[in-house]
Motif scaffolding. Sequence first.
Motif, PDB file in Angstrom:
ATOM      1  N   THR A 256       0.828  -1.200   0.000  1.00  0.00           N
ATOM      2  CA  THR A 256       0.000   0.000   0.000  1.00  0.00           C
ATOM      3  C   THR A 256       0.865   1.255   0.000  1.00  0.00           C
ATOM      4  O   THR A 256       0.560   2.224  -0.703  1.00  0.00           O
ATOM      5  CB  THR A 256      -0.947   0.000   1.209  1.00  0.00           C
ATOM      6  N   SER A 257       1.966   1.236   0.736  1.00  0.00           N
ATOM      7  CA  SER A 257       2.846   2.419   0.785  1.00  0.00           C
ATOM      8  C   SER A 257       3.489   2.705  -0.570  1.00  0.00           C
ATOM      9  O   SER A 257       3.913   3.827  -0.827  1.00  0.00           O
ATOM     10  CB  SER A 257       3.926   2.248   1.859  1.00  0.00           C
ATOM     11  N   ARG A 258       3.542   1.698  -1.456  1.00  0.00           N
ATOM     12  CA  ARG A 258       4.103   1.869  -2.792  1.00  0.00           C
ATOM     13  C   ARG A 258       3.033   1.942  -3.871  1.00  0.00           C
ATOM     14  O   ARG A 258       3.335   1.953  -5.054  1.00  0.00           O
ATOM     15  CB  ARG A 258       5.043   0.695  -3.115  1.00  0.00           C
ATOM     16  N   GLY A 259       1.765   1.960  -3.452  1.00  0.00           N
ATOM     17  CA  GLY A 259       0.674   2.061  -4.413  1.00  0.00           C
ATOM     18  C   GLY A 259       0.439   0.776  -5.197  1.00  0.00           C
ATOM     19  O   GLY A 259      -0.042   0.817  -6.329  1.00  0.00           O
ATOM     20  N   VAL A 260       0.766  -0.372  -4.598  1.00  0.00           N
ATOM     21  CA  VAL A 260       0.635  -1.674  -5.250  1.00  0.00           C
ATOM     22  C   VAL A 260      -0.389  -2.503  -4.471  1.00  0.00           C
ATOM     23  O   VAL A 260      -0.385  -2.508  -3.245  1.00  0.00           O
ATOM     24  CB  VAL A 260       2.005  -2.401  -5.279  1.00  0.00           C
TER      25      VAL A 260
END
Length: 100
Positions: free
Chosen positions: A57-61
Amino acid sequence: MVPLSDRTVREALHDLRWRTEEMLADGPEAVVVEVSGLTRLSSATVAALLWAKRRCTSRGVRLLLTDPDDALAGQLHRAGLDTVWDIQTGATPHLKGPRA
């Protein structure tokens, strides 16, 4: 893709934790964890998957759990975890871009 089964869960969770950054560096659309071989959820499994979800989530995945059997899908639902992870039943999806 990371396959999890009752026989290999310990090794697979270790692999997931240590390779997450490497997998995310390739810019995948999703990290896919194939759970068809799991018949139960241990607290260690839940903790590792929650950790991976936060990293993704922190990497937008997206973190996508695929192919749970009926019993595991029921456990996920009763625990409210079906609202935490994207869960897909049926065949493992084909995703655009590099796969993890």
